[in-house]
Design an enzyme around this catalytic site. Structure first.
Site, PDB file in Angstrom:
ATOM      1  N   PRO A 140      42.792 102.240   5.461  1.00  0.00           N
ATOM      2  CA  PRO A 140      43.154 101.313   5.906  1.00  0.00           C
ATOM      3  C   PRO A 140      44.792 100.927   5.626  1.00  0.00           C
ATOM      4  O   PRO A 140      45.449 100.492   6.541  1.00  0.00           O
ATOM      5  CB  PRO A 140      42.423  99.999   5.276  1.00  0.00           C
ATOM      6  CG  PRO A 140      41.009 100.823   5.082  1.00  0.00           C
ATOM      7  CD  PRO A 140      41.516 102.085   4.496  1.00  0.00           C
ATOM      8  N   TYR A 141      45.116 101.261   4.370  1.00  0.00           N
ATOM      9  CA  TYR A 141      46.636 101.168   3.975  1.00  0.00           C
ATOM     10  C   TYR A 141      47.542 101.881   4.906  1.00  0.00           C
ATOM     11  O   TYR A 141      48.516 101.522   5.600  1.00  0.00           O
ATOM     12  CB  TYR A 141      46.843 101.459   2.581  1.00  0.00           C
ATOM     13  CG  TYR A 141      48.407 101.820   2.431  1.00  0.00           C
ATOM     14  CD1 TYR A 141      49.241 100.970   2.140  1.00  0.00           C
ATOM     15  CD2 TYR A 141      48.821 103.274   2.200  1.00  0.00           C
ATOM     16  CE1 TYR A 141      50.757 101.108   2.217  1.00  0.00           C
ATOM     17  CE2 TYR A 141      49.926 103.588   1.950  1.00  0.00           C
ATOM     18  CZ  TYR A 141      51.094 102.598   1.979  1.00  0.00           C
ATOM     19  OH  TYR A 141      52.200 103.068   1.798  1.00  0.00           O
ATOM     20  N   ALA A 142      47.082 103.350   5.156  1.00  0.00           N
ATOM     21  CA  ALA A 142      48.002 104.101   5.754  1.00  0.00           C
ATOM     22  C   ALA A 142      47.900 103.795   7.377  1.00  0.00           C
ATOM     23  O   ALA A 142      49.035 103.811   8.059  1.00  0.00           O
ATOM     24  CB  ALA A 142      47.371 105.579   5.681  1.00  0.00           C
ATOM     25  N   THR A 144      47.501 100.859   8.512  1.00  0.00           N
ATOM     26  CA  THR A 144      48.750  99.474   8.630  1.00  0.00           C
ATOM     27  C   THR A 144      50.121  99.964   8.772  1.00  0.00           C
ATOM     28  O   THR A 144      50.644  99.261   9.712  1.00  0.00           O
ATOM     29  CB  THR A 144      48.286  98.454   7.331  1.00  0.00           C
ATOM     30  OG1 THR A 144      48.868  99.102   6.106  1.00  0.00           O
ATOM     31  CG2 THR A 144      47.158  97.966   7.110  1.00  0.00           C
TER      32      THR A 144
END
Length: 330
Positions: A140-142, A144
């Site tokens: 999810p971080y990547a 975003t």
């Protein structure tokens, strides 16, 4: 020149601010201090607040009408946390960045440098990537970061703003003058965990040893944070020459280092080598990648100067003085 740095009280943002100051550029800091540190904004123009707060952004531009650019570093960045809290990560990193872009447009800001990430790439069989490599963010971080890049490119295509996305690889080290460093006492990345293991006299866990790399551990492009900061200064100086609507540049050393190799380098620096043990990968972990591109050197006249050993030494020195430099827990 005066620039607004969102997230300017965090690890990378504060180091960029120091590099700007050293180059005669005045940083204006905007940070909500969710992960940033007030101490990193000392002696600088500082606004405590959120990038989504339109009234605050309007006030900053009203009080500093000569702002020439924005360096957008504000984000949550811990991969396992993004897996556990995707809603929070999409809200902080994507939704608020969209609000921020609207505020910048309303205030006539025409230049943005976006703090992106090399974690959005799909690495090739040799683990190298360049700016034209396929994207396949695996956390999810990547995602975003990938969503923000696409969003900003769409905005820049028709609106009066241009965006330079700098895709960072894996920052290590601290400001060599020890003004700033990692604000967390217990950072979650590999070098932070090595320092923790060293300080506590226990083994270091290599998380993930079945990757198809030369030794089975993950491979990364470890870049000194001061090199990253210097690249931002170069980008500010050359922005109008190199950016056309939405431009992407990788920031890395161009060399891949496995976690085992990083640990071996660490053990050449410290007086008590750490023991290495193996463990499974963390949620969201990937094999890794490193850049083969020379676009940064061609467009910005920049290349990494600091070695991994120097990054380790500066990280260790910062860990030694961190508690005295920062008040309170973190």
């Amino acid at each position: 020149m005066r620039v607004l740095i969102s997230g300017g009280a965090g690890y990378i943002g504060s180091t960029v601010a120091s590099a700007c100051q050293d180059a005669g550029i005045t940083p204006v800091i905007l940070d909500n201090l969710v992960t940033g540190r007030r101490e990193f904004a000392e002696g600088r123009v500082f606004y405590e607040g959120d990038i989504a707060d339109g009234a605050l952004v309007d006030r900053i531009f009203a009080e500093h009408p000569d702002l020439a650019a924005v360096v957008h570093c504000a984000a949550l960045i811990v991969v396992p946390d993004s897996v556990a809290d995707p809603v929070g990560y999409y809200r902080a990193n994507v939704a608020k960045s969209l609000d921020f872009a609207g505020h910048l447009l309303r205030n006539g800001c025409r230049r943005m440098i976006f703090s992106s990430s090399a974690s959005i790439y799909q690495a090739g069989d040799d683990f190298t990537v360049d700016e034209d490599s396929a994207l396949a963010p695996m956390s999810p971080y990547a995602r975003t970061k990938a969503h923000c890049e696409a969003m900003f490119a769409d905005i820049a295509a028709t609106q009066p703003i241009e965006v330079l996305s700098l895709r960072y690889f894996n920052p290590i080290g601290a400001d060599p003058k020890m003004r700033t460093g990692l604000q967390l006492r217990r950072p979650s990345h590999a070098l932070g965990k090595m320092i923790e293991a060293y300080e506590e006299g226990r083994p270091f866990e290599i998380t993930g040893t079945g990757w198809p790399t030369r030794d089975g551990s993950g491979i990364r492009d470890y870049i000194h944070v001061w090199d990253l900061a210097a690249a931002h200064v170069a980008a500010l100086a050359r922005f109008d020459e190199v950016v056309a609507r939405a431009t992407v540049i990788n920031l890395g050393t161009g060399e891949g280092t496995t976690v085992r190799e990083l640990a071996d380098a660490f053990n050449t620096v410290v007086d008590r080598p750490i023991e290495l043990i193996e463990a499974g990968p963390r949620p969201g972990d990937v094999a890794g990648a490193y850049t083969r591109s020379s676009r940064a050197e061609k467009l910005l006249g920049w290349k990494a100067e600091y070695s991994i050993t120097e990054g380790i030494r500066d990280s260790l020195e910062w860990a030694r003085i961190r508690d005295a430099r920062l008040s309170g827990e973190g």
